[in-house]
Design an enzyme around this catalytic site. Structure first.
Site, PDB file in Angstrom:
ATOM      1  N   GLY A  37       0.821  -1.209   0.000  1.00  0.00           N
ATOM      2  CA  GLY A  37       0.000   0.000   0.000  1.00  0.00           C
ATOM      3  C   GLY A  37       0.856   1.260   0.000  1.00  0.00           C
ATOM      4  N   ASP A  47      -1.959  -5.661   0.077  1.00  0.00           N
ATOM      5  CA  ASP A  47      -2.174  -4.786   1.231  1.00  0.00           C
ATOM      6  C   ASP A  47      -3.477  -3.999   1.060  1.00  0.00           C
ATOM      7  OD1 ASP A  47      -1.942  -3.005   3.320  1.00  0.00           O
ATOM      8  OD2 ASP A  47      -0.012  -2.177   2.691  1.00  0.00           O
ATOM      9  N   CYS A  85       1.891   4.907   8.179  1.00  0.00           N
ATOM     10  CA  CYS A  85       2.857   3.859   7.851  1.00  0.00           C
ATOM     11  C   CYS A  85       3.275   3.161   9.144  1.00  0.00           C
ATOM     12  CB  CYS A  85       4.077   4.464   7.153  1.00  0.00           C
ATOM     13  SG  CYS A  85       5.441   3.292   6.926  1.00  0.00           S
ATOM     14  N   GLY A  86       3.456   1.841   9.087  1.00  0.00           N
ATOM     15  CA  GLY A  86       3.830   1.086  10.274  1.00  0.00           C
ATOM     16  C   GLY A  86       5.171   1.466  10.859  1.00  0.00           C
ATOM     17  N   ASN A 118       7.857  -8.300   7.693  1.00  0.00           N
ATOM     18  CA  ASN A 118       8.303  -7.225   6.823  1.00  0.00           C
ATOM     19  C   ASN A 118       9.790  -6.954   7.047  1.00  0.00           C
ATOM     20  OD1 ASN A 118       8.730  -4.899   5.360  1.00  0.00           O
ATOM     21  ND2 ASN A 118       7.385  -3.609   6.611  1.00  0.00           N
ATOM     22  N   SER A 135      12.783   0.362   5.848  1.00  0.00           N
ATOM     23  CA  SER A 135      12.767   1.404   6.876  1.00  0.00           C
ATOM     24  C   SER A 135      13.749   1.092   8.005  1.00  0.00           C
ATOM     25  CB  SER A 135      11.358   1.573   7.453  1.00  0.00           C
ATOM     26  OG  SER A 135      10.471   2.069   6.475  1.00  0.00           O
TER      27      SER A 135
END
Length: 528
Positions: free
Chosen positions: A103, A181, A219-220, A377, A381
């Protein structure tokens, strides 16, 4: 008789019934086109790939070394080239290698609004559109590869035809599962259901949904995340299941993601029906203070906990705050309850890629759900180099080793690249996926945004050389020469775009009158 020959005979029988008006129809041409179009609809793909994932999940349960992997793809062409590469490098097989639809990348790269942050502001339909696009390109990869085999068959000596025909009959498709997603569902449970149907109809067999507030989604890997009580989230899990069942994909896969490790806020206090229920446990993590009725201010929200009146800490935004240090415990609770609500796989967003931390949470989950499996994931990041070098540094300190030649905060520096510490860290990065598959129940490892970063990196390298002193040599040396020597199919970009298939069709439709592009003057012949 081969499957291919049987298909030709079947079309021949249809042609004979049609009479003389079909005299120009060649049954072999139709058999070839049917072989090149194995999947007629997105639902055919969703069922085929759901079956693959279920078999892979069972295989992983029996042997944790059989974990699966994927890379996030933001365009059909990227997904296509990935699967062509996998078949080239891994003996023509695609086993346990999937696609991931992020996403984040849809928001950043596919919205008509232009680049957007990962906050569910992009068009809902853009997600299903990308699923459909990815499978269009994968199906075209099948058609292209089979077209090449058909041309080889036509040119082969009689004694060589059987081997080529066997390759046609046992062709391995480029179509693989996509984990897609759906963010937090883009609205209420009904909105989630409608969007899920569109994604499944496009071919998605696995949908990933997260427990954030849909209209406050982040965002996670950023701050400001807000979760919802389980009753709200589980209604969306059930919406996904209803969508799968309505469309006949009875074994569709739901991935339940919890962002609670990094989410310190909730939008609402959960409803409690009896002590110890889901809502009660959810509320037990809230940061509250015990008060007297006389201390209540106008508009205060308070509730009873164990016979005492408590007031949850409420921010000016109206959001409620969880107690610090409860993130991992909430992740465990979220995960257990999600499986009980019908999710098939779990996803826990973590602050760092640490084997011990992930394993600790999954060990708690598996006390109640022994076969719980995680999608993880391997996020860009994370600064993987720095994280793992610092982990190696900390391990050296714990072991009493000399670390005086290292500065922990500066371990990203190139000056450490050839050190023993860096080598140890790289070994741990290399084994991270297999280690966590074995120890933490990770069934599927993915990188969300790899092709976003590879596109930026390769473009930077080309621009630097082409617009610099190297000029055209920057492209030739940095791109084309490597394509040719590495056997990258796209070096023949006309073929990749479908030109040769178009020539085949022209010949089917017009016979000797066909005006084909692949003649002697086609410059692609320079790459033969």
């Amino acid at each position: 008789m081969s499957n291919y020959q049987s298909a030709i005979e079947a079309v021949q029988a249809i042609k004979e019934k049609a009479g003389s008006s079909w005299d120009a129809i060649n049954p072999e041409s139709i058999a070839r086109m049917r072989a090149q179009n194995k999947f007629k609809t997105g639902l055919d793909i969703a069922q085929y790939t759901a079956d693959i994932m279920r078999r892979d999940m069972a295989a992983y349960d029996a042997d944790s070394s059989k974990y699966t992997q994927s890379l996030g793809c933001w365009h059909g062409f990227i997904g296509q080239q990935k699967m062509i590469s996998i078949k080239k490098h891994f003996a023509g097989q695609t086993d346990r290698r999937y696609l991931y639809l992020s996403g984040w990348m849809v928001a950043a790269l596919r919205s008509e609004f232009g680049p957007l942050p990962d906050q569910s502001m992009h068009e809902k339909t853009s997600v299903a559109s990308l699923v459909a696009e990815l499978y269009t390109f994968l199906r075209q990869a099948d058609a292209r590869e089979l077209g090449g085999l058909f041309r080889e068959l036509d040119a082969a000596a009689e004694g060589d035809k059987a081997a080529i025909q066997d390759q046609i009959d046992n062709h391995v498709t480029h179509v693989v599962p996509i984990i897609a997603d759906i963010d937090a569902g883009f609205g209420n449970a009904e909105a989630t259901y409608i969007m899920a149907k569109q994604m499944i109809e496009a071919g998605a067999c696995a949908l990933q949904i997260e427990n954030q507030v849909a209209d406050e989604k982040q965002c996670g890997h950023q701050d400001g995340k807000v979760t919802v009580p389980h009753a709200d989230f589980h209604s969306k899990i059930r919406a996904l299941r209803h969508a799968f069942l309505e469309l006949g994909i009875d074994n569709g896969i739901i991935v339940s993601r919890t962002d609670s490790e990094g989410a310190g806020l909730t939008k609402e206090i959960a409803v409690v029906k009896e002590p110890g229920d889901q809502g009660d446990i959810y509320n037990s993590f809230l940061d509250v203070e015990e008060i007297d009725v006389a201390d209540m201010a106008e508009g205060d929200v308070c509730f009873n906990r164990d016979g005492k009146l408590v007031r949850p800490k409420r921010l000016p935004s109206g959001l409620y705050q969880f107690r610090q240090g409860t993130g991992e415990e909430r992740c465990v609770f979220d995960s257990i309850e999600a499986i009980k609500a019908g999710a098939d796989l779990l996803w826990i967003e973590t602050a760092t890629p640490n084997v011990a931390d992930i394993t600790a949470m999954m060990n708690e989950v598996r006390k109640e759900i022994p076969n719980a499996k995680l999608v993880y994931n391997n996020s860009p990041s994370f600064n993987w180099t720095l994280n793992f070098r610092q982990q190696a540094y900390d391990n050296m300190v714990e072991a009493g080793e000399d670390v005086s030649s290292y500065v922990r905060a500066d371990l990203m520096s190139v000056e450490y690249d050839n050190t023993e510490l860096a080598a140890s860290a790289d070994d741990k990065i290399r084994s991270f996926q297999s280690d966590t598959a074995r120890e933490a129940g990770i069934f599927h490892h993915l990188i969300t945004l790899p092709t976003y970063h590879t596109a930026a990196l390769s473009t930077d390298n080309l621009a630097k050389e082409y617009f610099g002193d190297a000029a055209m040599l920057g492209y030739v040396e940095g791109v084309q020469r490597k394509e040719i020597r590495q056997g990258i199919a796209c070096v023949k970009h006309q073929n990749m775009s479908g030109s040769d298939m178009g020539d085949d069709h022209k010949e089917y439709f017009a016979g000797e009158n066909a005006l084909k592009a692949g003649g002697a003057k086609n410059t692609s012949n320079q790459f033969s």
